[in-house]
Design a protein around this motif. Sequence first.
Motif, PDB file in Angstrom:
ATOM      1  N   ALA B 270       0.682  -1.240  -0.186  1.00  0.00           N
ATOM      2  CA  ALA B 270       0.168   0.228  -0.302  1.00  0.00           C
ATOM      3  C   ALA B 270       1.115   1.417   0.229  1.00  0.00           C
ATOM      4  O   ALA B 270       0.722   2.355  -0.707  1.00  0.00           O
ATOM      5  N   ALA B 271       1.483   0.746   1.191  1.00  0.00           N
ATOM      6  CA  ALA B 271       2.925   2.466   1.313  1.00  0.00           C
ATOM      7  C   ALA B 271       3.428   2.461  -0.444  1.00  0.00           C
ATOM      8  O   ALA B 271       3.763   4.067  -0.940  1.00  0.00           O
ATOM      9  N   THR B 272       4.190   1.904  -1.145  1.00  0.00           N
ATOM     10  CA  THR B 272       4.776   1.769  -2.225  1.00  0.00           C
ATOM     11  C   THR B 272       3.950   2.327  -2.850  1.00  0.00           C
ATOM     12  O   THR B 272       4.311   3.045  -3.540  1.00  0.00           O
ATOM     13  N   SER B 273       3.115   1.863  -3.614  1.00  0.00           N
ATOM     14  CA  SER B 273       1.954   2.427  -4.641  1.00  0.00           C
ATOM     15  C   SER B 273       1.409   3.373  -4.171  1.00  0.00           C
ATOM     16  O   SER B 273       1.089   4.258  -5.500  1.00  0.00           O
ATOM     17  N   ALA B 274       0.896   3.891  -3.118  1.00  0.00           N
ATOM     18  CA  ALA B 274       0.843   5.119  -2.874  1.00  0.00           C
ATOM     19  C   ALA B 274       2.123   6.406  -3.072  1.00  0.00           C
ATOM     20  O   ALA B 274       1.886   7.383  -4.314  1.00  0.00           O
ATOM     21  N   LYS B 275       3.433   5.842  -2.660  1.00  0.00           N
ATOM     22  CA  LYS B 275       3.739   6.002  -2.871  1.00  0.00           C
ATOM     23  C   LYS B 275       3.711   6.614  -4.231  1.00  0.00           C
ATOM     24  O   LYS B 275       5.086   8.278  -4.928  1.00  0.00           O
ATOM     25  N   HIS B 276       4.259   5.242  -5.131  1.00  0.00           N
ATOM     26  CA  HIS B 276       4.866   5.895  -6.855  1.00  0.00           C
ATOM     27  C   HIS B 276       3.581   5.945  -7.382  1.00  0.00           C
ATOM     28  O   HIS B 276       3.820   5.883  -8.861  1.00  0.00           O
ATOM     29  N   ASN B 277       2.270   6.343  -7.299  1.00  0.00           N
ATOM     30  CA  ASN B 277       1.283   6.173  -7.824  1.00  0.00           C
ATOM     31  C   ASN B 277       0.988   5.071  -9.125  1.00  0.00           C
ATOM     32  O   ASN B 277       0.794   5.039  -9.693  1.00  0.00           O
ATOM     33  N   ILE B 278       0.809   4.143  -8.445  1.00  0.00           N
ATOM     34  CA  ILE B 278       0.951   3.053  -9.150  1.00  0.00           C
ATOM     35  C   ILE B 278      -0.363   1.839  -8.094  1.00  0.00           C
ATOM     36  O   ILE B 278      -0.328   2.121  -7.088  1.00  0.00           O
ATOM     37  N   PRO B 279      -1.295   0.943  -9.295  1.00  0.00           N
ATOM     38  CA  PRO B 279      -2.169   0.590  -8.404  1.00  0.00           C
ATOM     39  C   PRO B 279      -2.026  -0.639  -6.992  1.00  0.00           C
ATOM     40  O   PRO B 279      -0.316  -0.833  -7.404  1.00  0.00           O
ATOM     41  N   GLU B 280      -1.951  -0.805  -5.770  1.00  0.00           N
ATOM     42  CA  GLU B 280      -1.414  -1.416  -5.051  1.00  0.00           C
ATOM     43  C   GLU B 280      -1.311  -2.989  -5.140  1.00  0.00           C
ATOM     44  O   GLU B 280      -2.577  -3.301  -6.222  1.00  0.00           O
ATOM     45  N   GLY B 281      -0.565  -4.068  -5.686  1.00  0.00           N
ATOM     46  CA  GLY B 281      -0.479  -4.958  -5.732  1.00  0.00           C
ATOM     47  C   GLY B 281       0.335  -5.177  -7.321  1.00  0.00           C
ATOM     48  O   GLY B 281      -0.142  -6.420  -7.541  1.00  0.00           O
ATOM     49  N   SER B 282       0.458  -3.735  -7.903  1.00  0.00           N
ATOM     50  CA  SER B 282       0.900  -3.790  -8.891  1.00  0.00           C
ATOM     51  C   SER B 282       2.264  -4.959  -9.032  1.00  0.00           C
ATOM     52  O   SER B 282       3.216  -4.560  -7.936  1.00  0.00           O
ATOM     53  N   TRP B 283       2.963  -5.506  -9.956  1.00  0.00           N
ATOM     54  CA  TRP B 283       4.501  -5.956  -9.504  1.00  0.00           C
ATOM     55  C   TRP B 283       5.192  -5.635  -9.778  1.00  0.00           C
ATOM     56  O   TRP B 283       5.004  -4.344  -9.558  1.00  0.00           O
ATOM     57  N   LEU B 284       6.355  -5.414  -8.598  1.00  0.00           N
ATOM     58  CA  LEU B 284       7.451  -4.429  -8.589  1.00  0.00           C
ATOM     59  C   LEU B 284       9.089  -5.283  -8.486  1.00  0.00           C
ATOM     60  O   LEU B 284       8.682  -6.621  -8.311  1.00  0.00           O
ATOM     61  N   LEU B 285      10.335  -4.342  -9.563  1.00  0.00           N
ATOM     62  CA  LEU B 285      10.589  -4.711  -9.999  1.00  0.00           C
ATOM     63  C   LEU B 285      12.044  -4.001  -8.921  1.00  0.00           C
ATOM     64  O   LEU B 285      12.119  -2.786  -9.079  1.00  0.00           O
ATOM     65  N   GLU B 286      12.488  -4.731  -8.170  1.00  0.00           N
ATOM     66  CA  GLU B 286      14.010  -3.960  -7.681  1.00  0.00           C
ATOM     67  C   GLU B 286      14.977  -4.557  -7.677  1.00  0.00           C
ATOM     68  O   GLU B 286      15.331  -5.626  -7.362  1.00  0.00           O
ATOM     69  N   GLN B 287      16.504  -3.664  -7.973  1.00  0.00           N
ATOM     70  CA  GLN B 287      17.422  -4.236  -8.716  1.00  0.00           C
ATOM     71  C   GLN B 287      18.528  -3.303  -8.430  1.00  0.00           C
ATOM     72  O   GLN B 287      17.911  -2.074  -8.515  1.00  0.00           O
ATOM     73  N   GLU B 288      19.629  -3.609  -8.110  1.00  0.00           N
ATOM     74  CA  GLU B 288      20.634  -2.832  -7.467  1.00  0.00           C
ATOM     75  C   GLU B 288      21.784  -3.385  -9.110  1.00  0.00           C
ATOM     76  O   GLU B 288      22.391  -4.527  -9.046  1.00  0.00           O
ATOM     77  N   PHE B 289      22.293  -2.239  -9.690  1.00  0.00           N
ATOM     78  CA  PHE B 289      23.403  -2.854 -10.769  1.00  0.00           C
ATOM     79  C   PHE B 289      24.954  -1.896 -10.703  1.00  0.00           C
ATOM     80  O   PHE B 289      24.705  -0.724  -9.732  1.00  0.00           O
ATOM     81  N   VAL B 290      25.343  -3.286 -10.440  1.00  0.00           N
ATOM     82  CA  VAL B 290      26.949  -2.854 -10.628  1.00  0.00           C
ATOM     83  C   VAL B 290      28.040  -2.269 -11.625  1.00  0.00           C
ATOM     84  O   VAL B 290      28.120  -3.122 -12.460  1.00  0.00           O
TER      85      VAL B 290
END
Lengths: 328, 328
Positions: B270-290
């Motif tokens: 809920a928090a991430t969705s609100a912050k990034h203006n996307i429906p809750e439960g959307s797919w989430l890709l988190e990645q760090e590139f080195v």
Amino acid sequence: MAADNAPPVLLDLTIDNITPNTIRINDQSSDARLRYLMSRLVTHLHDFARETRLSTDEWVAAIGFLVSTGQICSDVRNEFILLSDILGLSLLVDSINHPKPAGSTEGSVLGPFHTHDAPTIENGASMTSDPEGEPMLALCRVVDPNGKPVAGVKVDIWETDSSGHYDVQHADRSAPSERCVMVTDEDGRFNFQGIKPVPYPIPHDGPVGKLLQRLGRHCWRPAHVHFMFEKKGWDHLITALYLRGDPYETSDAVFGVKKSLVIDLGRTDAATSAKHNIPEGSWLLEQEFVLVTEDESERLRDQNAINALKQLGLHMKLVDHLPVPEVD
Amino acid sequence: MAADNAPPVLLDLTIDNITPNTIRINDQSSDARLRYLMSRLVTHLHDFARETRLSTDEWVAAIGFLVSTGQICSDVRNEFILLSDILGLSLLVDSINHPKPAGSTEGSVLGPFHTHDAPTIENGASMTSDPEGEPMLALCRVVDPNGKPVAGVKVDIWETDSSGHYDVQHADRSAPSERCVMVTDEDGRFNFQGIKPVPYPIPHDGPVGKLLQRLGRHCWRPAHVHFMFEKKGWDHLITALYLRGDPYETSDAVFGVKKSLVIDLGRTDAATSAKHNIPEGSWLLEQEFVLVTEDESERLRDQNAINALKQLGLHMKLVDHLPVPEVD
């Protein structure tokens, strides 16, 4: 090596394991010859990249070269044949496939200018429509290795006009010229009138011309006339005759010249000129072509293949006269 | 080996002497690197023909394949890159040129669908215009091997739409879609909204597709998103992230998948969705590139080249980081 149920697992491919893995996935093909061709192609392609540490910029340049080579091709221009010619591949493939027993006429490169629309002309007729060319009478004969005439051979003949261009290189070409098809008579003879061939540059306004320039190579071919001989049961002969003394006699851009194919032109005397209806003192080309049978050529090709593969240390068998791995 | 006054004499070329003679005439080039590339190219090309006893019919088929591969190319389709991809060459060239020290993000194949017209979007903006796609939020960061953020990196991102086609594959493409360019912020971050990637077949209506079919290979790539990172002083990184569990995860038609690039998607809370203006439960890709520096990558590439060439028994020196023969 043929298709399993599931394809092989491909993951984490590196400089060192990409080659066997690419071969492994190509080995799903049910065609043993194609599997062998692809495995050698992939091995050589990858080894080339590894030995040269091919840079990304060079790869991009190579891709661009191939694209432009393909894009300049048309119904009347085949830049990939030209590329094969200047890399010596065409000469090599002809040598592998049409080995010539001693005493028979050697082959030469086909080049990219043979067409399928040449008119069939009568024995003795003219194939030239170029008033600027120096008239040449050709008195030719096709025989077997024992000197016996071979009748009914279809002979394709083509050369440039006096400006050094094949008809298809003229944008306004409306009909074939400086090319014809003839059929040998009962005595194996085919006579025709053409023009004395001239040296000419291969098309050098495209990618292949640019490559030659970067290699410091000229783009000239020595003066020659192309001949192609076809008759069922006889080895298909693609060859050319070259004029002795041409400035490019020993530096043909496409590696086609063989000593046995270098000839001297004579001049027609009064009697010959009268008989063949050409001005006295015209150029005279006299040549006997020696064809071998398909059986003999095939036997020789198979034997050469077996010997060569043995020398290369490859364990192969011939299927339809083409090598595939012995253990497959 | 550089240009002499007169070109070498070429006459009576055969299966056995065509290779050194072709190399000899190419050695007229004044460019040492080009001479080396051409000598290896000619050697491998001729060895391929000799080892396979390549038939005239096969040569004709290969020429026809190359012509049609070139002819199908257009501003938005590069069939030769596709050919390089399915032969494993693209993966190999990337591996040679962008070696990755342990801990840095590995590379993957560029593919033929990168364009130069992608719009630059704000951090956090959306690059999708596909209402059929499943919304995906990407929260990404670029760091150096010590975990320090790298700001000001230009990031190219591109993926297919939900039908498995890149925008350029649609004949009616009027503007770029499912692609963008971003610049990392002071904290190395770049966030964007896209869609969950789907597996798709590489273009298989052309010569490369026909080849894959004859090889018994499928033409699918597992679901992925492409990324390209550029910043002066840093090694150019071309890579992609692949979704775990994709049916083609271990049989990518172009050999691009590496374990370290296979990721799991999450779901936005809920928090991430609100912050990034996307429906809750959307797919989430988190990645760090080195990313690694250009210097470090170059040192590693040079060292790898020196080691590899030594192992191959080749006596070479590096000029501008590329091998040329030691004795030339």
